[in-house]
Design an enzyme around this catalytic site. Structure first.
Site, short mmCIF file in Angstrom:
data_model
loop_
_atom_site.label_atom_id
_atom_site.label_comp_id
_atom_site.label_asym_id
_atom_site.label_seq_id
_atom_site.Cartn_x
_atom_site.Cartn_y
_atom_site.Cartn_z
CG ASP A 64 -1.79 1.31 1.29
OD1 ASP A 64 -2.58 1.68 0.15
OD2 ASP A 64 -1.62 2.08 2.14
CG ASP A 98 -0.98 3.77 5.70
OD1 ASP A 98 -1.86 3.84 4.98
OD2 ASP A 98 -0.19 4.50 6.28
CD GLU A 144 -4.31 0.87 -3.73
OE1 GLU A 144 -5.39 1.16 -3.48
OE2 GLU A 144 -3.42 1.66 -2.85
#
Length: 370
Positions: A189, A354, A274
Site C-alpha cells: 500500500d 495502511d 495499486e
C-alpha cells in the site's frame, strides 16, 4: 528462448577534445530536433482541423538540413536519425492522447544523444569505449562487466547539470524465462511518508525522504544563487553547488529504490500494488513534494523488470479499488478520513490503516491471479 533487453550505465571520462565533440553532437541533435518540430508545428496548425490530411504529411528528415547547415555533417548521422525517431514517437504519443504536444529542446535541460551499433562501430574494451565519429576511444568507469552473450544494440550518451558524462549501453540477450509457481505473495500500500506498507507484517519501507532532508541546504544554496549576477563566474560556481545537491538527492533515492525493489523481487513470487495516478494525486491533495520525493513510479518500474527477469509477476489492481475503506477481516466498507490512522470496524477488528489497506490490496491481487 526469448530475446531480452538490458541496459548498463557507466561514467564516461572524456578528454578536452572529446568533450568538445560531445558538446557539438548534443547541440546538433537539439538543433535538428527543434527544426523538425518547428515544421511539424506549422503543419499541425495548418491541418489540425483535417486529421486525414495531417496524417498524410511527411516527416522532415535530418538530411534535409545538411546542405543548408554543413556543420551537421561533422557529427554522427545516427544520432540525428534517432532525434527524428524520438520526435516521431513524441508526436504519436500526442495524437494517441498519452502526452502533450512535443516541446522544443532547451540547452538548459539535460543533454543527450543516442547512437546505434552498425557494423561494429561501437567497441568496449580495456576500460575504453569506441563511439562513431570520435577518433580516440573514451575512458569509461566500468564497475561491472557486460556478459559475453549480450550484444550491444545502442548507446545513449548524456551530460548532467553538474558536468558529468554518462553512457547507457543497451544490450540484447536470449534467456529462457520460466514462469514460476506463485507461492509467496505480498501486497504493498503506497505510503506518503515511507514509500509503502507491506501486507505480511505491516512494516514500512522507511524511505528516508532525502529531498525533505536536503530542503534547508537547497533553500540556502538557491538563495545565494539568486543574489549572484547571472552568467558570472560566481553565479556558475553557485549554480554547480545547487546542481550537485539535487544530483546527490536523486542518486540517494535511486540507490534506495534499487535495493528495496531487489529485496522484494528476491523474497516474493508476486508483488501486488495499486495502479495509482501519482500526478493526479499530487495535484488533488497538494502532496507534490512528498510524491516527488518518494519516486513511486521509478520504484514500480524497477520492481517490474526485476520480477520479470526471474519469471515472477507484478500485479496492478484498479486504482478505484476501495482498499482504504474496506475491512480486511469482514469485508465491510466505511468512510475513513485521512487524519484517522487506525482502522476500526464494527466487527471489532482494529488495525493500522495502511496495514489494513495492504492486506486488502494483496487479497484483491490474489483474486485476480486466481
Amino acid at each position: 528462448m526469448t530475446k531480452q533487453n538490458k541496459a548498463y550505465k557507466y561514467r564516461l571520462l572524456p578528454d578536452r577534445e572529446q568533450r568538445i565533440f560531445l558538446a557539438k553532437t548534443f547541440g546538433c541533435v537539439r538543433f535538428v530536433y527543434n527544426k523538425m518540430l518547428e515544421e511539424r508545428k506549422e503543419m499541425y496548425e495548418k491541418f489540425k482541423d483535417d486529421k486525414e490530411q495531417l496524417k498524410e504529411q511527411k516527416f522532415p528528415t535530418p538530411a534535409k538540413y545538411k546542405d543548408e547547415f554543413p556543420f551537421l555533417k561533422e557529427v554522427d548521422s545516427l544520432a540525428l536519425a534517432n532525434a527524428q525517431i524520438h520526435l516521431q514517437n513524441a508526436y504519436k504519443n500526442f495524437f494517441e492522447g498519452r502526452a502533450e504536444f512535443p516541446k522544443f529542446k532547451s540547452k538548459k535541460k539535460k543533454q543527450s544523444y543516442t547512437t546505434n551499433m552498425v557494423n561494429s562501430n561501437i567497441k568496449l574494451e580495456n576500460g575504453h569505449i569506441k563511439l562513431p565519429k570520435i577518433k580516440k576511444p573514451i575512458k569509461i568507469k566500468q564497475h561491472r562487466e557486460i556478459p559475453a552473450d549480450h550484444k550491444i544494440k545502442s548507446c545513449t550518451i548524456s551530460k548532467t547539470k553538474t558536468g558529468k558524462y554518462y553512457i547507457s549501453i543497451l544490450t540484447e540477450y536470449e534467456k529462457d524465462i520460466q514462469s514460476i509457481k506463485i507461492q509467496k505473495v505480498v501486497g504493498l500500500d503506497f505510503a506518503m511518508d515511507g514509500l509503502y506498507v507491506e501486507s505480511e507484517r505491516g512494516e514500512k519501507a522507511n524511505y528516508p525522504r532525502y529531498y525533505r532532508q536536503a530542503l534547508d541546504k537547497l533553500a540556502k544554496a538557491q538563495r545565494i544563487l539568486s543574489r549572484r549576477k547571472k552568467g558570472s563566474a560566481r553565479w556558475e560556481k553557485q549554480r554547480l553547488k545547487v546542481a550537485k545537491l539535487y544530483e546527490k538527492t536523486a542518486n540517494q533515492r535511486r540507490n534506495f529504490l534499487h535495493h528495496k525493489s531487489k529485496e522484494l523481487a528476491t523474497n516474493y513470487d508476486a508483488v501486488i500494488i495499486e495502479d495509482l495516478d501519482m500526478k493526479g494525486m499530487s495535484q488533488a491533495l497538494n502532496f507534490g513534494k512528498s510524491v516527488h520525493d518518494n519516486g513511486w513510479g521509478m520504484f514500480t518500474n524497477f520492481l517490474e523488470y526485476k520480477l520479470k527477469e526471474q519469471g515472477k509477476q507484478l500485479v496492478k489492481i484498479d486504482k478505484w479499488f476501495p482498499s482504504t475503506k474496506k475491512c480486511s477481516c469482514c469485508g465491510k466498507e466505511k468512510e475513513i478520513p485521512l487524519s484517522e490512522r487506525v482502522y476500526k470496524c464494527s466487527c471489532g477488528f482494529v488495525l493500522d490503516r495502511d496495514h489494513n489497506s495492504a492486506i486488502n490490496v494483496k487479497n484483491e491481487g490474489l483474486r485476480l491471479l486466481a
